[in-house]
Write a protein that holds these residues in place. Structure first.
Motif, PDB file in Angstrom:
ATOM      1  N   TYR A  87       0.800  -1.116   0.064  1.00  0.00           N
ATOM      2  CA  TYR A  87      -0.024  -0.007   0.015  1.00  0.00           C
ATOM      3  C   TYR A  87       0.717   1.181  -0.039  1.00  0.00           C
ATOM      4  CZ  TYR A  87      -3.881  -2.863   1.159  1.00  0.00           C
ATOM      5  OH  TYR A  87      -5.140  -3.766   1.393  1.00  0.00           O
ATOM      6  N   ASP A  88       1.944   1.269   0.868  1.00  0.00           N
ATOM      7  CA  ASP A  88       2.937   2.516   0.648  1.00  0.00           C
ATOM      8  C   ASP A  88       3.399   2.780  -0.761  1.00  0.00           C
ATOM      9  OD1 ASP A  88       2.634   2.730   3.524  1.00  0.00           O
ATOM     10  OD2 ASP A  88       4.313   1.592   4.064  1.00  0.00           O
ATOM     11  N   LYS A  89       3.772   1.757  -1.329  1.00  0.00           N
ATOM     12  CA  LYS A  89       4.197   1.982  -2.934  1.00  0.00           C
ATOM     13  C   LYS A  89       3.156   2.386  -3.555  1.00  0.00           C
ATOM     14  CE  LYS A  89       7.918  -1.558  -2.473  1.00  0.00           C
ATOM     15  NZ  LYS A  89       8.559  -2.887  -3.338  1.00  0.00           N
ATOM     16  N   ILE A  90       1.998   2.110  -3.426  1.00  0.00           N
ATOM     17  CA  ILE A  90       0.912   2.526  -4.346  1.00  0.00           C
ATOM     18  C   ILE A  90       0.355   4.037  -3.946  1.00  0.00           C
ATOM     19  CG2 ILE A  90      -1.549   2.231  -4.839  1.00  0.00           C
ATOM     20  CD1 ILE A  90      -1.274  -0.679  -4.155  1.00  0.00           C
ATOM     21  N   THR A  91       0.544   4.453  -2.671  1.00  0.00           N
ATOM     22  CA  THR A  91       0.301   5.616  -2.293  1.00  0.00           C
ATOM     23  C   THR A  91       1.480   6.602  -2.886  1.00  0.00           C
ATOM     24  OG1 THR A  91      -0.744   4.850  -0.154  1.00  0.00           O
ATOM     25  CG2 THR A  91       0.048   7.180  -0.273  1.00  0.00           C
ATOM     26  N   SER A  92       2.640   6.229  -2.723  1.00  0.00           N
ATOM     27  CA  SER A  92       3.817   7.013  -3.267  1.00  0.00           C
ATOM     28  C   SER A  92       3.697   7.194  -4.839  1.00  0.00           C
ATOM     29  CB  SER A  92       4.998   6.531  -2.885  1.00  0.00           C
ATOM     30  OG  SER A  92       5.343   6.355  -1.521  1.00  0.00           O
ATOM     31  N   TYR A  93       3.226   6.193  -5.556  1.00  0.00           N
ATOM     32  CA  TYR A  93       3.249   6.180  -6.911  1.00  0.00           C
ATOM     33  C   TYR A  93       2.022   7.152  -7.293  1.00  0.00           C
ATOM     34  CZ  TYR A  93       3.038   4.412 -11.729  1.00  0.00           C
ATOM     35  OH  TYR A  93       3.160   4.340 -13.044  1.00  0.00           O
ATOM     36  N   ILE A  94       0.832   7.008  -6.687  1.00  0.00           N
ATOM     37  CA  ILE A  94      -0.164   7.780  -7.015  1.00  0.00           C
ATOM     38  C   ILE A  94       0.099   9.388  -6.818  1.00  0.00           C
ATOM     39  CG2 ILE A  94      -2.178   8.816  -6.143  1.00  0.00           C
ATOM     40  CD1 ILE A  94      -2.933   6.522  -7.939  1.00  0.00           C
ATOM     41  N   GLU A  95       1.069   9.726  -5.522  1.00  0.00           N
ATOM     42  CA  GLU A  95       1.210  11.037  -5.382  1.00  0.00           C
ATOM     43  C   GLU A  95       2.393  11.630  -6.293  1.00  0.00           C
ATOM     44  OE1 GLU A  95       1.042  10.860  -0.423  1.00  0.00           O
ATOM     45  OE2 GLU A  95       2.976  10.348  -1.376  1.00  0.00           O
ATOM     46  N   GLU A  96       2.971  10.815  -6.742  1.00  0.00           N
ATOM     47  CA  GLU A  96       4.069  11.269  -7.822  1.00  0.00           C
ATOM     48  C   GLU A  96       3.509  11.371  -9.334  1.00  0.00           C
ATOM     49  OE1 GLU A  96       7.169   8.266  -7.729  1.00  0.00           O
ATOM     50  OE2 GLU A  96       7.610   8.759  -5.652  1.00  0.00           O
ATOM     51  N   ASN A  97       2.375  10.741  -9.553  1.00  0.00           N
ATOM     52  CA  ASN A  97       1.955  10.892 -11.024  1.00  0.00           C
ATOM     53  C   ASN A  97       0.586  11.289 -11.389  1.00  0.00           C
ATOM     54  OD1 ASN A  97       4.080   8.939 -12.623  1.00  0.00           O
ATOM     55  ND2 ASN A  97       3.494   7.752 -10.567  1.00  0.00           N
ATOM     56  N   VAL A  98      -0.365  11.414 -10.124  1.00  0.00           N
ATOM     57  CA  VAL A  98      -1.686  11.782 -10.616  1.00  0.00           C
ATOM     58  C   VAL A  98      -1.670  13.341 -10.910  1.00  0.00           C
ATOM     59  CG1 VAL A  98      -2.176  12.535  -8.091  1.00  0.00           C
ATOM     60  CG2 VAL A  98      -4.062  11.786  -9.671  1.00  0.00           C
ATOM     61  N   GLN A  99      -2.502  13.717 -11.792  1.00  0.00           N
ATOM     62  CA  GLN A  99      -2.554  15.206 -12.071  1.00  0.00           C
ATOM     63  C   GLN A  99      -3.952  15.947 -11.915  1.00  0.00           C
ATOM     64  OE1 GLN A  99       0.171  16.601 -14.018  1.00  0.00           O
ATOM     65  NE2 GLN A  99       1.294  14.838 -13.552  1.00  0.00           N
ATOM     66  N   ASN A 100      -4.075  17.141 -11.766  1.00  0.00           N
ATOM     67  CA  ASN A 100      -5.222  17.823 -11.558  1.00  0.00           C
ATOM     68  C   ASN A 100      -6.324  17.586 -12.578  1.00  0.00           C
ATOM     69  OD1 ASN A 100      -4.088  19.369  -9.331  1.00  0.00           O
ATOM     70  ND2 ASN A 100      -3.538  21.005 -10.610  1.00  0.00           N
ATOM     71  N   GLY A 101      -7.373  17.226 -12.471  1.00  0.00           N
ATOM     72  CA  GLY A 101      -8.341  17.039 -13.064  1.00  0.00           C
ATOM     73  C   GLY A 101      -8.742  15.614 -13.172  1.00  0.00           C
ATOM     74  N   ASP A 102      -7.869  14.588 -12.819  1.00  0.00           N
ATOM     75  CA  ASP A 102      -7.961  13.178 -12.931  1.00  0.00           C
ATOM     76  C   ASP A 102      -8.778  12.742 -11.565  1.00  0.00           C
ATOM     77  OD1 ASP A 102      -6.096  13.290 -14.694  1.00  0.00           O
ATOM     78  OD2 ASP A 102      -4.365  12.484 -13.481  1.00  0.00           O
ATOM     79  N   ILE A 103      -9.464  11.518 -11.615  1.00  0.00           N
ATOM     80  CA  ILE A 103     -10.084  11.057 -10.258  1.00  0.00           C
ATOM     81  C   ILE A 103      -9.343   9.799 -10.036  1.00  0.00           C
ATOM     82  CG2 ILE A 103     -12.076  11.932 -10.746  1.00  0.00           C
ATOM     83  CD1 ILE A 103     -13.293   9.267 -11.715  1.00  0.00           C
ATOM     84  N   ILE A 104      -9.348   9.412  -8.491  1.00  0.00           N
ATOM     85  CA  ILE A 104      -8.864   8.174  -8.086  1.00  0.00           C
ATOM     86  C   ILE A 104      -9.782   7.409  -7.531  1.00  0.00           C
ATOM     87  CG2 ILE A 104      -7.181   7.386  -6.177  1.00  0.00           C
ATOM     88  CD1 ILE A 104      -5.905  10.099  -6.389  1.00  0.00           C
ATOM     89  N   ILE A 105      -9.714   5.903  -7.852  1.00  0.00           N
ATOM     90  CA  ILE A 105     -10.777   5.191  -7.217  1.00  0.00           C
ATOM     91  C   ILE A 105     -10.138   3.859  -6.577  1.00  0.00           C
ATOM     92  CG2 ILE A 105     -11.545   4.469  -9.259  1.00  0.00           C
ATOM     93  CD1 ILE A 105     -14.434   4.144  -7.989  1.00  0.00           C
TER      94      ILE A 105
END
Length: 465
Positions: free
Chosen positions: A424-442
């Motif tokens: 889960y820690d790696k997933i959280t870090s990956y999202i933080e590094e790559n997600v962009q404004n206007g995206d959605i996370i589920i």
């Protein structure tokens, strides 16, 4: 409500008391004056809540609690080598599996309303409950998720109504005594137990046969497998649907507002009934609402009460639930763990304005992952970005070596934006590094993958501390 059949059990010990259904049962029984003790492998919100009610809950094992018990209730997930299970058998204690005991409780209610189906049980149980609460019917409620108006997953009422989410897994619902059965749909799931679709349909047919002679079936006419079951029963049937205009309750003139929430006209026996507005997304929820309308109409609830109950329902816990935002990016969570459910989740994301979707999927059980491997690939590939967590084992051992890496390899052939991360820690870090404004996370899955979403929200909040 008649509790005479349970009077011989003054003291009840519950193994696995922290489970969703078991904790609800414990609360009901305490309300009616039974002395309850219990144990669970882990401390949880449920165990802490039960302790606030005065219930003696042990974390781990405590065989001494069994000595004075008139009955020991256990969940199907408890292995036969469990210390308390072994102790109870060795001391010839009366024992019941959870669903059998719940069945004994259903006997005590004149109107037991059982909501069944492979998908949508929790949402529809919640919708019906909301309407009965609006109508001040004071029902007893057992639902598979946290429902805000009742402050939990259960409510003990003092009327003859018992609204009960009824699961087919290991034929659990065949222990119940229903007056009304709602069949939402029938799909290929729990193949570790049922083996094939025909066995699943046979189980649902057997469930309909548990109805009283005066009982009623309320069923989805749009679902072919459900229709197959209906052909075999002689009970009275009320149908609903969107595609089938000859359904008893039919939805038409469906319109979505700016947030993707539907309004629709409902027809009863081809005559205009009323117009309903929902505060949840998706065509599947229109079908769930139709099941609710048909049920409430059968029990003669006022249309205004049905409309208000449905309008005030904003979703069950973990059912396409917006849990917060990360740097202004919406974070959703969904309990979906079957390909059909994930397809519905994907359709819901299309109704929310966004640029790219980030789907974080945790497969649930090895047998389900293997049985539906290609179906998972076909639906997950549609998300813009897919992050795979390790398989959530739940009750199983991995006997075949299946893993989320197998999914990753197959999805990458269709969508290169797929990655497996082992924590889960790696997933959280990956999202933080790559997600962009206007995206959605589920986050998607029936395990604990929602922890990733809550960690993202927490990290966002910590920036301002």
């Amino acid at each position: 409500m008649k509790l005479e059949s349970l009077k011989e059990y003054k003291r009840i010990h519950m193994i696995g008391i922290g489970g969703v259904s078991m904790s609800g049962l414990a609360e009901h029984l305490t309300h009616f004056g039974f002395t309850i003790t219990g144990s669970d492998a882990k401390e949880s919100e449920n165990t802490r809540h039960l302790q606030t009610l005065g219930i003696d809950v042990a974390i781990g094992h405590d065989t001494k609690k069994i000595d004075n018990a008139d009955l020991v209730v256990y969940t199907a997930a408890i292995p036969e080598e469990d210390e308390e299970f072994v102790y109870a058998k060795a001391h010839n204690k009366r024992m019941m599996e959870r669903s059998e005991f719940l069945g004994e409780i259903t006997k005590c209610y004149e109107e037991c309303i059982c909501i069944s189906g492979t998908h949508g049980k929790t949402t529809t149980t919640s919708m019906i409950s909301m309407c009965f609460l609006e109508a001040k019917k004071d029902p007893t409620i057992e639902v598979g998720a946290y429902l805000k108006p009742i402050g939990g997953n259960n409510k003990t009422g003092n009327s003859e109504y018992f609204i009960l989410e009824s699961c087919e897994y290991v034929d659990s619902f065949l222990k119940f005594y229903p007056n009304t059965i709602i069949i939402l749909n029938i799909d290929n799931d729990h193949l570790d137990y049922f083996k094939n679709l025909e066995n699943i349909k046979n189980s649902f047919y057997k469930f309909t046969e548990r109805l009283k002679d005066t009982g009623i079936i309320i069923a989805n006419l749009d679902d072919e497998n459900t229709c197959d079951v209906l052909k075999r029963t002689t009970h009275k049937i009320i149908t609903y649907g969107i595609k089938k205009e000859d359904a008893s309750f039919h939805a038409s003139n469906i319109k979505l507002d700016d947030y993707g929430y539907p309004t629709f006209d409902c027809y009863k026996d081809k005559t205009y009934y009323d117009t309903f507005t929902l505060n949840v997304h998706g065509e599947h929820n229109i079908l769930n609402a139709l099941a609710t309308i048909a049920t409430c109409d059968y029990y003669e609830l006022d249309k205004k009460e049905i409309k208000e109950g449905l309008k005030n329902f904003t979703g069950a816990n973990r059912r396409f639930e917006k849990i917060g935002e990360y740097k202004g990016i919406p974070v959703f969570d969904d309990y979906a763990h079957h390909p059909t459910e994930i397809k519905t989740t994907y359709q819901c994301t299309k109704e929310v304005p966004h640029n790219k979707t980030w789907a974080i999927f945790e497969p649930h059980t090895y047998t389900r992952t293997e049985a539906h491997l290609n179906e998972f690939v076909n639906v997950l590939k549609n998300f813009d970005h897919i992050i795979l967590a390790p398989i959530y084992a739940a009750r199983e051992q991995n006997k075949t070596g299946i893993s989320s890496k197998d999914l990753e390899v197959l999805i990458k052939k269709e969508n290169e934006n797929c990655i497996f991360l082992d924590s889960y820690d790696k997933i959280t870090s990956y999202i933080e590094e790559n997600v962009q404004n206007g995206d959605i996370i589920i986050t998607i899955g029936a395990g604990t993958i929602n922890q990733v979403g809550y960690e993202l929200i927490k990290n966002k909040e910590e920036q301002f501390l």
